[in-house]
Enzyme design. Structure first.
Site, PDB file in Angstrom:
ATOM      1  N   ARG A 112      46.769  63.727  62.975  1.00  0.00           N
ATOM      2  CA  ARG A 112      47.967  64.108  63.745  1.00  0.00           C
ATOM      3  C   ARG A 112      48.492  65.495  63.374  1.00  0.00           C
ATOM      4  NH1 ARG A 112      48.337  59.874  60.519  1.00  0.00           N
ATOM      5  NH2 ARG A 112      49.783  59.825  58.768  1.00  0.00           N
ATOM      6  N   LYS A 139      37.592  63.211  63.968  1.00  0.00           N
ATOM      7  CA  LYS A 139      37.540  63.573  62.551  1.00  0.00           C
ATOM      8  C   LYS A 139      36.524  62.688  61.822  1.00  0.00           C
ATOM      9  CE  LYS A 139      40.355  63.648  58.429  1.00  0.00           C
ATOM     10  NZ  LYS A 139      41.640  63.306  57.830  1.00  0.00           N
ATOM     11  N   LYS A 156      41.276  47.754  64.131  1.00  0.00           N
ATOM     12  CA  LYS A 156      39.921  48.312  64.292  1.00  0.00           C
ATOM     13  C   LYS A 156      38.902  47.382  63.647  1.00  0.00           C
ATOM     14  CE  LYS A 156      41.228  53.200  63.860  1.00  0.00           C
ATOM     15  NZ  LYS A 156      40.993  54.429  63.110  1.00  0.00           N
TER      16      LYS A 156
HETATM   17  O1  F6P Z   1      43.481  55.021  64.757  1.00  0.00           O
HETATM   18  C1  F6P Z   1      44.335  56.053  64.416  1.00  0.00           C
HETATM   19  C2  F6P Z   1      43.603  57.331  64.179  1.00  0.00           C
HETATM   20  O2  F6P Z   1      42.841  57.264  63.027  1.00  0.00           O
HETATM   21  C3  F6P Z   1      44.535  58.531  64.144  1.00  0.00           C
HETATM   22  O3  F6P Z   1      45.094  58.730  62.913  1.00  0.00           O
HETATM   23  C4  F6P Z   1      43.626  59.630  64.596  1.00  0.00           C
HETATM   24  O4  F6P Z   1      44.353  60.738  65.040  1.00  0.00           O
HETATM   25  C5  F6P Z   1      42.868  58.931  65.702  1.00  0.00           C
HETATM   26  O5  F6P Z   1      42.724  57.606  65.256  1.00  0.00           O
HETATM   27  C6  F6P Z   1      41.538  59.516  66.019  1.00  0.00           C
HETATM   28  O6  F6P Z   1      40.671  59.503  64.927  1.00  0.00           O
HETATM   29  P1  F6P Z   1      39.337  60.331  64.925  1.00  0.00           P
HETATM   30  O7  F6P Z   1      39.685  61.760  65.104  1.00  0.00           O
HETATM   31  O8  F6P Z   1      38.700  60.066  63.602  1.00  0.00           O
HETATM   32  O9  F6P Z   1      38.487  59.837  66.054  1.00  0.00           O
END
Ligand code: F6P
Length: 525
Positions: free
Chosen positions: A268, A206, A515
């Site tokens: 999610r 995302k 992170k």
């Molecule tokens: O670190 C948690 C998170 O942000 C989740 O909420 C999300 O599903 C996952 O990491 C992956 O995020 P992205 O789709 O932005 O790579």
């Protein structure tokens, strides 16, 4: 919404606390009432929910409903469906419901959102069908036969879970694989059986900034070029799904291979969006749309059912009773169909990343317990592993059992398999609820020929306290539609619990510090 008394001080909350501290009937006593077996059931969207084995009586159920009313949960639900900015720490609306309701003629979130959703849904479905038809060609003009999904968290768990559950539904002509872990072993295990000329990668993120995903994507590109793919044809093998399309385009992804979601789709909750692409490739557009319909059925149910028949609300309230009334620290989920092997990790993220919070919406510290630890796995396997602790350990662990009523697997003895599965699931719910007293155990041991002394000595070890609550969810079969309804059931349960606990369910700031530190530690001193 009007300013309210903090939930832990509210009259309904206080009343429930008092009931929890008063003498409560045991499940043995409750189950002796035969009227219970007809009243504590509800049907919605092809799911039958049996909550006869929850430790609640009419008084508790009424008090839970009073709590929901007091916290104005219906108003909060209305706000979500009407695109209000309910994720206020990120200034976002929360519209995963729009992803499965794009066919509605008068959607509460507005036509503009539905139009965006439809455009991407069509793009995803058209592309997936081309891939399934063998018309997506790799660098040597061979058809792509395998797709590797690269993503983590919500960009992995939903599509992975549903692909495993539904794979046979569409008889996939394309192999679909999932890699989420950034260690090299994980990618290598998948790639060792694949041919670079006929493999493609769906990079799902995302944010398009997730370090693990981008590291895997870089490694995948290297594997492709090492395998003979010229740089100028790499784009044929790469697809991106993201809310940050410019980032993907800047990295050389072809615009025709970039599929979009929006900031109002939580990771999610994103399986219903373009994040479902690997699933659509695996099961086909028709089956994917059936899954969306199953979720849309549950969305319609949750908005129209009377509170006492509202399945997600009942699930939420029973969870609150177990968590905040009976003090259970965890929720054990035990699906019995093996195709639901990934359901628990998927639900774990949905529940714990949403409701694992300790501040009320106004920023003050909560004075109540929020998300339980969600754990579990396939029921039959669990019976021979950790069920021991649930039966005789010192934790109170409520269980959600999930079973199917019909068996369609084409094995000659499939009906016999099914009989054993169902018997086991029902026996577990019964054993957890009723247990077996020391006295009953002693009698049994004497009948088995043990001496009175041996029976007395062994009885404490072979007795079961019982009184362990459970709910059983019955689906007729695991189909795209029923799975869609099941996932949406849990989504709305999580929504209602957050609404009552007065916490934000749709942000996840708790994952950010790690992170940030990882990035800082990467910088040279
Ligand atoms: O670190 C948690 C998170 O942000 C989740 O909420 C999300 O599903 C996952 O990491 C992956 O995020 P992205 O789709 O932005 O790579």
């Amino acid at each position: 919404m009007t300013t309210q008394t903090p939930v832990h001080l509210s009259p309904a909350w206080q009343a429930l606390q008092q009931m929890a501290q008063a003498h409560l009937p045991t499940l043995r006593e409750l189950l002796a009432d035969t009227s219970r077996s007809t009243s504590l059931h509800v049907n919605a969207c092809g799911i039958h929910m049996d909550y006869t084995h929850q430790r609640v009586n009419e008084q508790v159920l009424n008090a839970l409903q009073a709590l929901a009313k007091e916290r104005q949960v219906e108003l909060q639900l209305h706000a979500m469906f009407h695109a209000q900015t309910i994720n206020s720490t990120e200034q976002r609306s929360v519209l995963h419901v729009a992803l499965r309701g794009s066919e509605l003629s008068n959607p509460p979130w507005g036509q503009a959102v539905s139009l965006q959703v439809k455009t991407q849904l069509d793009k995803v479905c058209d592309f997936a069908e081309k891939m399934r038809a063998g018309t997506c060609l790799g660098f040597s003009n061979l058809a792509i036969t395998d797709v590797v999904n690269i993503g983590i968290g919500g960009s992995d768990l939903g599509p992975r879970m549903a692909t495993q559950a539904l794979r046979t539904a569409g008889q996939s002509p394309v192999g679909v694989h999932f890699v989420s872990n950034v260690d090299a072993w994980s990618l290598q295990q998948t790639l060792q059986d694949l041919n670079p000329a006929t493999s493609a990668f769906v990079v799902q993120s995302k944010t398009f900034t997730t370090q693990e995903t981008l590291t895997l994507a870089a490694s995948a590109k290297r594997w492709l070029t090492d395998g003979g793919c010229p740089n100028d044809l790499l784009a044929r093998h790469l697809m991106a799904v993201t809310a940050k399309a410019p980032l993907a385009l800047a990295q050389g992804f072809d615009a025709a291979h970039v599929f979009e979601l929006w900031d109002w789709v939580g990771g999610r909750y994103s399986i219903w969006s373009a994040i479902g692409l690997p699933l659509v490739i695996a099961i086909g557009a028709k089956a994917f749309k059936e899954m969306l319909q199953g979720a849309a059925d549950m969305d319609a149910h949750v908005q129209s059912a009377a509170p006492t028949n509202n399945m997600p609300l009942l699930m939420a309230l029973l969870g609150i009773w177990n968590r905040n009334g009976l003090g259970a620290e965890s929720l054990h989920i035990a699906p019995y169909p093996s195709c639901l092997g990934m359901l628990v990790p998927y639900l774990q993220q949905m529940d714990m990343e949403s409701n694992g919070k300790s501040t009320y919406k106004d920023g003050s510290a909560v004075k109540l317990e929020t998300s339980p630890v969600v754990w579990g796995g396939l029921g039959i396997d669990g019976q021979h592993a950790y069920f021991q602790m649930i039966h005789q350990g010192t934790h109170l662990v409520p269980t959600d059992f999930i079973g199917v009523t019909t068996e369609t697997t084409p094995l000659p003895l499939a009906a016999e398999h099914h009989r054993v599965v169902i018997l086991n699931m029902q026996a577990q719910a019964q054993a957890l609820a009723l247990g077996r007293t020391e006295q009953e155990t002693e009698v049994l041991l004497l009948e088995q020929g043990l001496s009175p002394q041996e029976a007395k000595q062994l009885a404490p070890h072979r007795s079961y306290a019982g009184n362990k609550p459970s709910t059983t969810l019955w689906l007729e079969a695991i189909t795209p539609r029923s799975l869609g309804a099941l996932m949406a059931l849990y989504e709305h349960k999580v929504f209602y619990q957050a609404a009552i606990w007065d916490i934000h369910a749709y942000d996840q700031w708790g994952v950010e510090l790690g992170k940030t530190l990882a990035k800082q530690m990467e910088k040279p001193a």
